[in-house]
Design a protein around this motif. Structure first.
Motif, short mmCIF file in Angstrom:
data_model
loop_
_atom_site.label_atom_id
_atom_site.label_comp_id
_atom_site.label_asym_id
_atom_site.label_seq_id
_atom_site.Cartn_x
_atom_site.Cartn_y
_atom_site.Cartn_z
N HIS A 29 0.93 -1.37 -0.03
CA HIS A 29 -0.12 -0.04 -0.05
C HIS A 29 0.93 1.36 -0.06
N LYS A 30 2.14 1.05 -0.38
CA LYS A 30 2.91 2.41 -0.46
C LYS A 30 3.42 2.93 -1.70
N LYS A 31 2.91 2.24 -2.87
CA LYS A 31 3.00 2.53 -4.01
C LYS A 31 2.87 4.19 -4.24
N GLU A 32 1.63 4.95 -4.07
CA GLU A 32 1.83 6.22 -4.25
C GLU A 32 2.57 7.13 -3.57
N GLU A 33 3.00 6.82 -2.27
CA GLU A 33 3.99 7.52 -1.59
C GLU A 33 5.45 7.41 -2.33
N VAL A 34 5.59 6.25 -2.80
CA VAL A 34 7.12 5.97 -3.56
C VAL A 34 6.95 7.03 -4.61
N LEU A 35 6.01 6.80 -5.53
CA LEU A 35 5.93 7.73 -6.64
C LEU A 35 5.86 9.28 -6.42
N THR A 36 5.48 9.70 -5.08
CA THR A 36 5.51 10.81 -4.76
C THR A 36 7.13 11.48 -4.50
N LEU A 37 7.59 10.48 -3.91
CA LEU A 37 9.10 10.73 -3.42
C LEU A 37 9.99 10.58 -4.93
N MET A 38 9.41 9.78 -6.00
CA MET A 38 10.22 9.61 -7.08
C MET A 38 10.10 11.18 -7.90
N ASN A 39 9.12 11.96 -7.39
CA ASN A 39 9.25 13.14 -8.07
C ASN A 39 10.10 14.22 -7.52
N LYS A 40 10.59 14.10 -6.24
CA LYS A 40 11.71 14.63 -5.88
C LYS A 40 13.02 14.25 -6.43
N ILE A 41 13.17 12.98 -6.73
CA ILE A 41 14.18 12.32 -7.34
C ILE A 41 14.31 13.07 -8.64
N LYS A 42 13.36 13.03 -9.65
CA LYS A 42 12.94 13.49 -10.64
C LYS A 42 13.79 14.99 -10.70
N ARG A 43 13.17 16.00 -10.00
CA ARG A 43 13.72 17.19 -9.87
C ARG A 43 15.26 17.57 -9.43
N VAL A 44 15.91 16.51 -8.82
CA VAL A 44 17.29 16.37 -8.41
C VAL A 44 18.11 15.96 -9.67
N MET A 45 17.44 15.08 -10.41
CA MET A 45 18.29 14.42 -11.61
C MET A 45 18.16 15.37 -12.76
N ARG A 46 17.17 16.03 -13.21
CA ARG A 46 16.99 17.02 -14.14
C ARG A 46 17.70 18.34 -13.84
N GLU A 47 18.00 18.79 -12.46
CA GLU A 47 18.69 19.81 -12.44
C GLU A 47 20.35 19.50 -12.35
N LYS A 48 20.53 18.44 -11.85
CA LYS A 48 22.20 18.15 -11.34
C LYS A 48 22.58 17.14 -12.34
N TYR A 49 21.69 16.20 -13.05
CA TYR A 49 22.29 15.14 -13.96
C TYR A 49 21.56 15.26 -14.97
N GLN A 50 21.72 16.45 -15.73
CA GLN A 50 20.91 16.90 -17.04
C GLN A 50 21.25 15.77 -18.15
N GLU A 51 22.57 15.21 -18.05
CA GLU A 51 22.81 14.40 -19.27
C GLU A 51 22.38 13.05 -19.19
N ASP A 52 21.95 12.47 -17.88
CA ASP A 52 21.77 11.00 -17.54
C ASP A 52 20.46 10.62 -18.48
N SER A 53 20.23 9.44 -18.92
CA SER A 53 19.14 8.97 -19.69
C SER A 53 18.58 7.72 -18.74
N TYR A 54 17.35 7.68 -18.18
CA TYR A 54 16.94 6.85 -17.52
C TYR A 54 15.29 6.65 -17.65
N GLY A 55 14.82 5.61 -17.38
CA GLY A 55 13.46 5.22 -17.33
C GLY A 55 12.82 4.78 -16.03
#
Length: 245
Positions: A136-162
């Motif tokens: 029952h923690k899927k939505e919480e994990v995806l919410t935290l993934m949005n924070k990871i996304k922000r860091v990745m797109r600002e600090k690791y702009q050349e990295d490709s990931y899915g």
């Protein structure tokens, strides 16, 4: 996997999934198995959304196993999969006899909004992190993934990931969330990532400890694998387009 064709849209309220089939080749017949897979894919899986890619797992408990990957495509496309004459017979005659039992089939939902493909590239290698998410923690994990996304797109702009989530998760298998990072050179694995420092540069001093505790509260751990793309066995090449294209 597991791996994104950005060109397929997710319009009309649908989303796309990737079909990952893990295959165990009989070690006594590797040459026969690979020959059968290459011929089968080049005959039946070279076009569009039904094209296939083959990966070899290079470490961990599934070392030496093969992954047959198709997609991402919408669920309704599976019903329209072309039934080409001789397809099943070819598989049963030229591939199945050279495999062992114990293969696994998974379907992963692709999250393009959490992923990042900043440039065109050709697939060579991938680091795959698979997380066990608590019940029952899927939505919480995806919410935290949005924070990871922000860091990745600002600090690791050349990295490709899915980013993917298992459509049919299992508490036994413990494979719920999958992050596939593509890289060209193994030297990338040895480069310092300093994610905690970059996280605090984005969100402020002391914020990573809070994030880490939140992540631990919704996950049980992870397994990491290295995959190599086997273009010689695949029905399509490794060309990947950026999100912009």
């Amino acid at each position: 996997m597991i791996l994104p064709f950005i060109v397929f849209s997710q319009g009309n309220g649908s989303y796309t999934v990737t079909e990952n089939g893990m295959i165990i080749a009989n070690p006594e017949f590797i040459s026969e198995f690979e020959s059968g897979v290459a011929n089968h894919n080049n005959k039946y899986h070279t076009d569009g959304q039904y094209g296939s890619r083959i990966y070899l797992i290079n470490n961990g408990p599934d070392y030496g196993k093969y992954l047959w990957v198709m997609g991402p495509i919408p669920w309704n496309a599976f019903d329209d999969r072309p039934q080409q004459e001789g397809h099943d017979e070819d598989w049963n005659k030229n591939i199945e006899p050279y495999t062992l039992t114990g293969g696994i089939q998974n379907y992963w939902r692709f999250y393009p909004d959490l992923s990042n493909f900043p440039k065109d590239f050709n697939i060579k290698k991938a680091k795959v992190d698979i997380y066990d998410v608590k019940r029952h923690k899927k939505e919480e994990v995806l919410t935290l993934m949005n924070k990871i996304k922000r860091v990745m797109r600002e600090k690791y702009q050349e990295d490709s990931y899915g980013v993917y989530y298992n459509e049919f998760p299992s508490e036994i298998a413990a494979n719920d969330l999958m992050i596939v990072s593509f890289y060209q050179d193994s030297g990338w694995l040895g480069q310092p990532k300093d994610f905690s420092l970059k996280y605090e540069e984005v969100f402020g001093k002391g914020t990573f400890d809070k994030f880490f505790k939140e992540w631990e509260s919704v996950t049980n751990g992870k397994q990491s694998e290295l995959w190599s793309f086997r273009e010689d066995l695949s029905g399509v090449d490794g060309e990947m387009k950026s999100s912009k294209n």
